[in-house]
Design a protein around this motif. Structure first.
Motif, mmCIF file in Angstrom:
data_model
loop_
_atom_site.group_PDB
_atom_site.id
_atom_site.type_symbol
_atom_site.label_atom_id
_atom_site.label_comp_id
_atom_site.label_asym_id
_atom_site.label_seq_id
_atom_site.Cartn_x
_atom_site.Cartn_y
_atom_site.Cartn_z
ATOM 1 N N THR A 2 -10.877 -3.858 -15.681
ATOM 2 C CA THR A 2 -10.799 -2.816 -14.607
ATOM 3 C C THR A 2 -9.328 -2.812 -14.318
ATOM 4 O OG1 THR A 2 -12.936 -3.350 -13.584
ATOM 5 C CG2 THR A 2 -11.668 -2.246 -12.554
ATOM 6 N N ASP A 3 -8.804 -1.487 -14.147
ATOM 7 C CA ASP A 3 -7.555 -1.222 -14.004
ATOM 8 C C ASP A 3 -7.364 -0.808 -12.494
ATOM 9 O OD1 ASP A 3 -4.755 -0.764 -13.842
ATOM 10 O OD2 ASP A 3 -4.830 1.257 -14.846
ATOM 11 N N ILE A 4 -6.905 -1.644 -11.861
ATOM 12 C CA ILE A 4 -6.634 -1.587 -10.339
ATOM 13 C C ILE A 4 -5.246 -1.154 -9.974
ATOM 14 C CG2 ILE A 4 -6.975 -2.748 -8.082
ATOM 15 C CD1 ILE A 4 -8.885 -4.856 -9.407
ATOM 16 N N LEU A 5 -5.112 0.099 -9.348
ATOM 17 C CA LEU A 5 -4.087 0.779 -8.956
ATOM 18 C C LEU A 5 -3.748 0.131 -7.662
ATOM 19 C CD1 LEU A 5 -4.572 4.365 -9.994
ATOM 20 C CD2 LEU A 5 -3.194 2.746 -11.046
ATOM 21 N N GLU A 6 -2.526 -0.045 -7.472
ATOM 22 C CA GLU A 6 -1.979 -0.343 -6.374
ATOM 23 C C GLU A 6 -1.930 0.990 -5.418
ATOM 24 O OE1 GLU A 6 2.698 -1.503 -4.422
ATOM 25 O OE2 GLU A 6 2.081 -1.355 -6.545
ATOM 26 N N THR A 7 -2.228 0.597 -4.037
ATOM 27 C CA THR A 7 -2.108 1.757 -3.009
ATOM 28 C C THR A 7 -1.016 1.727 -2.538
ATOM 29 O OG1 THR A 7 -4.597 1.613 -2.731
ATOM 30 C CG2 THR A 7 -3.121 2.718 -1.023
ATOM 31 N N ILE A 8 -0.147 2.942 -2.326
ATOM 32 C CA ILE A 8 1.120 3.228 -1.747
ATOM 33 C C ILE A 8 0.737 3.787 -0.326
ATOM 34 C CG2 ILE A 8 3.398 4.336 -1.954
ATOM 35 C CD1 ILE A 8 3.134 2.134 -3.834
ATOM 36 N N ASP A 9 1.225 3.472 0.793
ATOM 37 C CA ASP A 9 1.266 3.891 2.083
ATOM 38 C C ASP A 9 2.549 4.928 2.076
ATOM 39 O OD1 ASP A 9 1.621 4.439 4.955
ATOM 40 O OD2 ASP A 9 0.374 2.863 5.256
ATOM 41 N N LEU A 10 2.238 6.099 2.264
ATOM 42 C CA LEU A 10 3.681 7.209 2.275
ATOM 43 C C LEU A 10 4.388 6.857 3.595
ATOM 44 C CD1 LEU A 10 1.728 10.312 0.628
ATOM 45 C CD2 LEU A 10 3.385 8.463 -0.338
ATOM 46 N N PHE A 11 3.673 6.549 4.732
ATOM 47 C CA PHE A 11 4.478 6.516 5.817
ATOM 48 C C PHE A 11 5.233 5.180 5.754
ATOM 49 C CE2 PHE A 11 4.956 4.612 10.237
ATOM 50 C CZ PHE A 11 5.677 5.676 10.551
ATOM 51 N N GLU A 12 4.601 4.285 5.270
ATOM 52 C CA GLU A 12 5.569 2.939 5.253
ATOM 53 C C GLU A 12 6.702 3.203 4.268
ATOM 54 O OE1 GLU A 12 5.494 0.299 6.787
ATOM 55 O OE2 GLU A 12 3.795 0.935 8.068
ATOM 56 N N PHE A 13 6.475 3.680 3.123
ATOM 57 C CA PHE A 13 7.476 3.851 1.910
ATOM 58 C C PHE A 13 8.557 4.886 2.523
ATOM 59 C CE2 PHE A 13 5.576 1.536 -0.976
ATOM 60 C CZ PHE A 13 6.034 1.558 -2.233
ATOM 61 N N SER A 14 8.408 5.963 3.492
ATOM 62 C CA SER A 14 9.200 6.672 3.960
ATOM 63 C C SER A 14 10.148 5.925 4.923
ATOM 64 C CB SER A 14 8.491 7.925 4.804
ATOM 65 O OG SER A 14 9.373 8.466 5.434
ATOM 66 N N ARG A 15 9.510 4.958 5.806
ATOM 67 C CA ARG A 15 9.972 4.322 6.892
ATOM 68 C C ARG A 15 11.075 3.447 6.521
ATOM 69 N NH1 ARG A 15 6.828 0.444 10.926
ATOM 70 N NH2 ARG A 15 6.992 -0.786 9.151
#
Length: 99
Positions: A2-15
């Motif tokens: 199974t290919d598990i994709l990492e989840t990116i939190d857009l708010f955290e990346f922006s901050r």
């Protein structure tokens, strides 16, 4: 396997001032509810429909960017979740009446 994709939190990346990588899942807030998608782009219409804003033509969608910059997202606009600075989305009903 199974290919598990990492989840990116857009708010955290922006901050943190980081550019979200391509090929991941993206997590973001619309009003006060969190959503997660496995696509890099969505139209304003698709974002409205995902948030239960039906018909989407009855709502105005706005995107908050880093630095307290607000941009209106029209229904046919394409939002690219890999662009740096996206924090969240807000909407207002276009048929609000005083009563």
């Amino acid at each position: 396997m199974t290919d598990i994709l990492e989840t990116i939190d857009l708010f955290e990346f922006s901050r943190e001032g980081k550019k979200p990588p391509k090929g991941k899942k993206y997590k973001f807030k619309i009003k006060n509810k969190m959503y997660e998608v496995a696509v890099e782009t969505m139209t304003g219409r698709e974002i409205c429909q995902m948030a239960g804003l039906v018909p989407p033509e009855m709502y105005r969608l706005d995107m908050k960017m880093k630095g307290n910059i607000w941009k209106q997202v029209k229904l046919d606009d394409i939002v690219d979740f890999t662009l740096p600075g996206i924090e969240k989305f807000e909407y207002v009903s276009l048929d609000q009446t005083e009563g």
